[in-house]
Design a protein around this motif. Structure first.
Motif, PDB file in Angstrom:
ATOM      1  N   MET A 172      54.688  16.140  29.817  1.00 19.06           N
ATOM      2  CA  MET A 172      55.170  16.313  31.280  1.00 19.06           C
ATOM      3  C   MET A 172      54.188  15.265  32.097  1.00 19.06           C
ATOM      4  SD  MET A 172      54.685  19.683  33.699  1.00 19.06           S
ATOM      5  CE  MET A 172      53.616  19.462  34.656  1.00 19.06           C
ATOM      6  N   LYS A 173      54.966  14.597  32.969  1.00 21.48           N
ATOM      7  CA  LYS A 173      54.480  13.482  33.661  1.00 21.48           C
ATOM      8  C   LYS A 173      53.485  14.015  34.610  1.00 21.48           C
ATOM      9  CE  LYS A 173      55.504   8.895  35.891  1.00 21.48           C
ATOM     10  NZ  LYS A 173      56.382   8.205  36.473  1.00 21.48           N
ATOM     11  N   ARG A 174      52.099  13.421  34.765  1.00 22.85           N
ATOM     12  CA  ARG A 174      51.154  13.688  35.511  1.00 22.85           C
ATOM     13  C   ARG A 174      51.587  13.459  37.085  1.00 22.85           C
ATOM     14  NH1 ARG A 174      46.475   9.991  34.222  1.00 22.85           N
ATOM     15  NH2 ARG A 174      47.931   8.718  34.134  1.00 22.85           N
ATOM     16  N   SER A 175      51.063  14.343  38.100  1.00 22.50           N
ATOM     17  CA  SER A 175      51.557  14.132  39.388  1.00 22.50           C
ATOM     18  C   SER A 175      50.866  12.745  40.084  1.00 22.50           C
ATOM     19  CB  SER A 175      51.185  15.237  40.233  1.00 22.50           C
ATOM     20  OG  SER A 175      51.430  16.553  39.899  1.00 22.50           O
ATOM     21  N   LEU A 176      51.421  12.145  40.988  1.00 22.63           N
ATOM     22  CA  LEU A 176      50.842  10.921  41.632  1.00 22.63           C
ATOM     23  C   LEU A 176      49.748  11.332  42.436  1.00 22.63           C
ATOM     24  CD1 LEU A 176      51.421   7.910  42.137  1.00 22.63           C
ATOM     25  CD2 LEU A 176      52.926   8.763  44.089  1.00 22.63           C
ATOM     26  N   PRO A 177      48.730  10.590  42.090  1.00 23.00           N
ATOM     27  CA  PRO A 177      47.520  10.919  43.016  1.00 23.00           C
ATOM     28  C   PRO A 177      47.579  10.431  44.205  1.00 23.00           C
ATOM     29  CG  PRO A 177      46.813   9.219  41.434  1.00 23.00           C
ATOM     30  CD  PRO A 177      48.646   9.561  41.030  1.00 23.00           C
ATOM     31  N   LEU A 178      48.170  11.184  45.282  1.00 22.76           N
ATOM     32  CA  LEU A 178      48.601  10.624  46.792  1.00 22.76           C
ATOM     33  C   LEU A 178      47.382  10.250  47.486  1.00 22.76           C
ATOM     34  CD1 LEU A 178      51.352  12.979  47.680  1.00 22.76           C
ATOM     35  CD2 LEU A 178      51.558  10.611  47.164  1.00 22.76           C
ATOM     36  N   ASN A 179      46.218  10.901  47.293  1.00 26.70           N
ATOM     37  CA  ASN A 179      44.858  10.353  47.951  1.00 26.70           C
ATOM     38  C   ASN A 179      44.345   9.028  47.276  1.00 26.70           C
ATOM     39  OD1 ASN A 179      44.760  12.595  49.687  1.00 26.70           O
ATOM     40  ND2 ASN A 179      43.413  13.709  48.008  1.00 26.70           N
ATOM     41  N   VAL A 213      46.520   6.806  46.390  1.00 24.31           N
ATOM     42  CA  VAL A 213      47.556   5.916  46.862  1.00 24.31           C
ATOM     43  C   VAL A 213      47.351   5.427  48.266  1.00 24.31           C
ATOM     44  CG1 VAL A 213      50.002   5.566  47.567  1.00 24.31           C
ATOM     45  CG2 VAL A 213      49.438   6.662  45.226  1.00 24.31           C
ATOM     46  N   ARG A 214      46.837   6.346  49.040  1.00 20.93           N
ATOM     47  CA  ARG A 214      46.503   6.170  50.342  1.00 20.93           C
ATOM     48  C   ARG A 214      45.329   5.382  50.454  1.00 20.93           C
ATOM     49  NH1 ARG A 214      47.670   4.548  55.223  1.00 20.93           N
ATOM     50  NH2 ARG A 214      46.658   5.512  56.810  1.00 20.93           N
ATOM     51  N   VAL A 215      44.324   5.401  49.580  1.00 21.38           N
ATOM     52  CA  VAL A 215      43.096   4.475  49.742  1.00 21.38           C
ATOM     53  C   VAL A 215      43.347   3.254  49.382  1.00 21.38           C
ATOM     54  CG1 VAL A 215      41.034   4.209  48.510  1.00 21.38           C
ATOM     55  CG2 VAL A 215      41.455   6.543  49.221  1.00 21.38           C
ATOM     56  N   PHE A 216      44.509   3.074  48.201  1.00 22.95           N
ATOM     57  CA  PHE A 216      44.873   1.651  47.914  1.00 22.95           C
ATOM     58  C   PHE A 216      45.421   0.958  49.095  1.00 22.95           C
ATOM     59  CE2 PHE A 216      48.749  -0.431  46.758  1.00 22.95           C
ATOM     60  CZ  PHE A 216      48.088  -1.524  46.231  1.00 22.95           C
ATOM     61  N   GLU A 217      46.371   1.692  49.560  1.00 20.50           N
ATOM     62  CA  GLU A 217      47.011   0.997  50.657  1.00 20.50           C
ATOM     63  C   GLU A 217      46.333   0.580  51.846  1.00 20.50           C
ATOM     64  OE1 GLU A 217      49.221   0.928  54.463  1.00 20.50           O
ATOM     65  OE2 GLU A 217      47.728   2.481  53.992  1.00 20.50           O
ATOM     66  N   LEU A 218      45.206   1.415  52.284  1.00 19.63           N
ATOM     67  CA  LEU A 218      44.198   0.962  53.195  1.00 19.63           C
ATOM     68  C   LEU A 218      43.541  -0.377  52.777  1.00 19.63           C
ATOM     69  CD1 LEU A 218      43.203   4.226  54.903  1.00 19.63           C
ATOM     70  CD2 LEU A 218      44.376   2.399  55.872  1.00 19.63           C
ATOM     71  N   ALA A 219      43.073  -0.309  51.590  1.00 16.93           N
ATOM     72  CA  ALA A 219      42.126  -1.500  50.679  1.00 16.93           C
ATOM     73  C   ALA A 219      42.968  -2.660  50.877  1.00 16.93           C
ATOM     74  CB  ALA A 219      41.579  -0.930  49.325  1.00 16.93           C
ATOM     75  N   ALA A 220      44.324  -2.570  50.573  1.00 19.84           N
ATOM     76  CA  ALA A 220      45.270  -3.767  50.378  1.00 19.84           C
ATOM     77  C   ALA A 220      45.333  -4.206  51.696  1.00 19.84           C
ATOM     78  CB  ALA A 220      46.319  -3.207  49.675  1.00 19.84           C
ATOM     79  N   LEU A 235      40.944   4.985  39.770  1.00 16.45           N
ATOM     80  CA  LEU A 235      41.893   6.277  39.354  1.00 16.45           C
ATOM     81  C   LEU A 235      43.477   6.077  39.353  1.00 16.45           C
ATOM     82  CD1 LEU A 235      42.215   9.527  38.680  1.00 16.45           C
ATOM     83  CD2 LEU A 235      42.327   9.780  41.117  1.00 16.45           C
ATOM     84  N   LEU A 236      43.700   5.308  40.417  1.00 19.27           N
ATOM     85  CA  LEU A 236      45.206   4.767  40.687  1.00 19.27           C
ATOM     86  C   LEU A 236      45.681   3.841  39.580  1.00 19.27           C
ATOM     87  CD1 LEU A 236      47.931   5.188  42.303  1.00 19.27           C
ATOM     88  CD2 LEU A 236      47.011   3.113  43.841  1.00 19.27           C
ATOM     89  N   GLU A 237      44.568   2.957  39.395  1.00 20.18           N
ATOM     90  CA  GLU A 237      44.970   1.723  38.216  1.00 20.18           C
ATOM     91  C   GLU A 237      44.944   2.593  37.023  1.00 20.18           C
ATOM     92  OE1 GLU A 237      42.912  -1.957  40.298  1.00 20.18           O
ATOM     93  OE2 GLU A 237      41.648  -0.665  39.178  1.00 20.18           O
ATOM     94  N   ALA A 238      44.311   3.524  36.706  1.00 17.60           N
ATOM     95  CA  ALA A 238      44.531   4.237  35.478  1.00 17.60           C
ATOM     96  C   ALA A 238      45.813   5.141  35.191  1.00 17.60           C
ATOM     97  CB  ALA A 238      43.159   5.073  35.341  1.00 17.60           C
ATOM     98  N   TYR A 239      46.107   5.582  36.591  1.00 22.02           N
ATOM     99  CA  TYR A 239      47.612   6.226  36.469  1.00 22.02           C
ATOM    100  C   TYR A 239      48.621   5.459  36.010  1.00 22.02           C
ATOM    101  CZ  TYR A 239      51.241   8.942  38.074  1.00 22.02           C
ATOM    102  OH  TYR A 239      52.668   9.683  38.359  1.00 22.02           O
ATOM    103  N   LEU A 240      48.714   3.980  36.721  1.00 23.10           N
ATOM    104  CA  LEU A 240      49.660   3.032  36.800  1.00 23.10           C
ATOM    105  C   LEU A 240      49.552   2.412  35.358  1.00 23.10           C
ATOM    106  CD1 LEU A 240      49.531   1.837  40.416  1.00 23.10           C
ATOM    107  CD2 LEU A 240      51.043   3.402  39.363  1.00 23.10           C
TER     108      LEU A 240
END
Length: 291
Positions: free
Chosen positions: A1-8, A10-17, A42-47
């Motif tokens: 089963m695929k892990r849930s997307l870590p939305l927090n 993702v939001r942190v990445f969006e602001l950093a970018a 964490l997001l990079e590990a997920y992706l």
């Protein structure tokens, strides 16, 4: 089963970018830079891929990050719009990208008329969205590859100056003795017509010009003209309000076949929305054109 997307994350990445900085993202989120870095990891590990290159205290998106960022940014904007509608804060919003001088001298002075007709539509005007998108409608004076554009307006060039100075100028042959103001656009702007081109088309004999002053921004050039510092070669479209208000004057009227073209693009995500059609129709109506 695929892990849930870590939305927090993702939001942190969006602001950093968006800020190209972990520190600025941390300030906006009331976190520490270390916590922001941990969320990005964490997001990079997920992706399974790196999103940033970190070197010499500089933060730069990787190709994967550059591909991911605009899609995430647009998704968060859509989420905010949907939330606003449910909460009744506003029924619609538009992000409009424009060249700086067009925004300052043409769009902003007229926006009150759009809001009077459509008070439930919020408009955000930006000048730095770049070619990567992030807008619903974009006005530009360049032809952009890969973006469908239509001609919005064509503006002729005309000399303008303070009214007191205009009274001392009888014709184009008087101009070379004046301080001539002109625009030197940056790398993202379309080339501007120069005085040499205007003189040639106006039939002014070539010869030495007394003084010249260049500006990297058209708004600064026009302000210098308003202050009586010289004669500016301006786009008629952008000085209409200043001429009507008496801040600027045309020292003489001469039809010279030199023009500047503006184009309009609508993003794929926004083209079917009602507010997009309303704003587009209003733009053309303000310009006296058929939508």
């Amino acid at each position: 089963m695929k892990r849930s997307l870590p939305l927090n994350a993702v939001r942190v990445f969006e602001l950093a970018a968006q800020h190209s900085s972990f520190t600025k993202a941390a300030e906006e989120l009331s976190l520490t830079p270390a916590a922001v870095s941990a969320q990005v990891k964490l997001l990079e590990a997920y992706l399974g891929t790196a999103l940033f290159v970190r070197s010499n205290n500089r933060l730069k998106l990787t190709p994967a990050g550059e591909n991911y960022f605009p899609r995430i940014r647009d998704a968060f904007r859509a989420l905010q719009q949907a939330t606003d509608q449910v909460m009744g804060e506003r029924s619609a919003s538009l992000r409009v990208s424009v060249p700086p001088t067009f925004g300052t001298k043409w769009l902003v002075p007229r926006l009150f008329r759009f809001f009077a007709r459509h008070p439930d539509i919020a408009v955000e005007v930006v000048t730095d969205s770049g070619e990567g998108g992030g807008w619903d409608l974009a006005v530009d004076d360049r032809v952009s590859e890969g973006i469908e554009q239509s001609i919005l307006a064509v503006s002729r060039y005309t000399p303008v100056c303070a009214p007191a100075l205009a009274g001392r100028l009888q014709g184009p042959d008087d101009l070379p003795t004046q301080m001539l103001l002109h625009e030197r656009p940056g790398r993202r702007a379309a080339p501007a017509i120069g005085w040499d081109q205007w003189f040639e088309r106006a039939g002014v004999a070539p010869g030495p010009v007394s003084r010249e002053m260049g500006f990297g921004d058209g708004t600064m050039m026009l302000q210098a003209a308003i202050e009586g510092q010289g004669v500016a070669l301006a786009q008629e479209l952008l000085v209409a309000y200043d001429l009507a208000a008496g801040r600027l004057a045309e020292p003489f009227r001469l039809e010279v076949p030199l023009q500047h073209t503006y184009y309009l693009a609508v993003s794929r995500e926004a083209e079917s929305r009602e507010e997009t059609g309303l704003f587009r129709a209003w733009l053309f109506a303000e310009l006296g054109s058929a939508a």
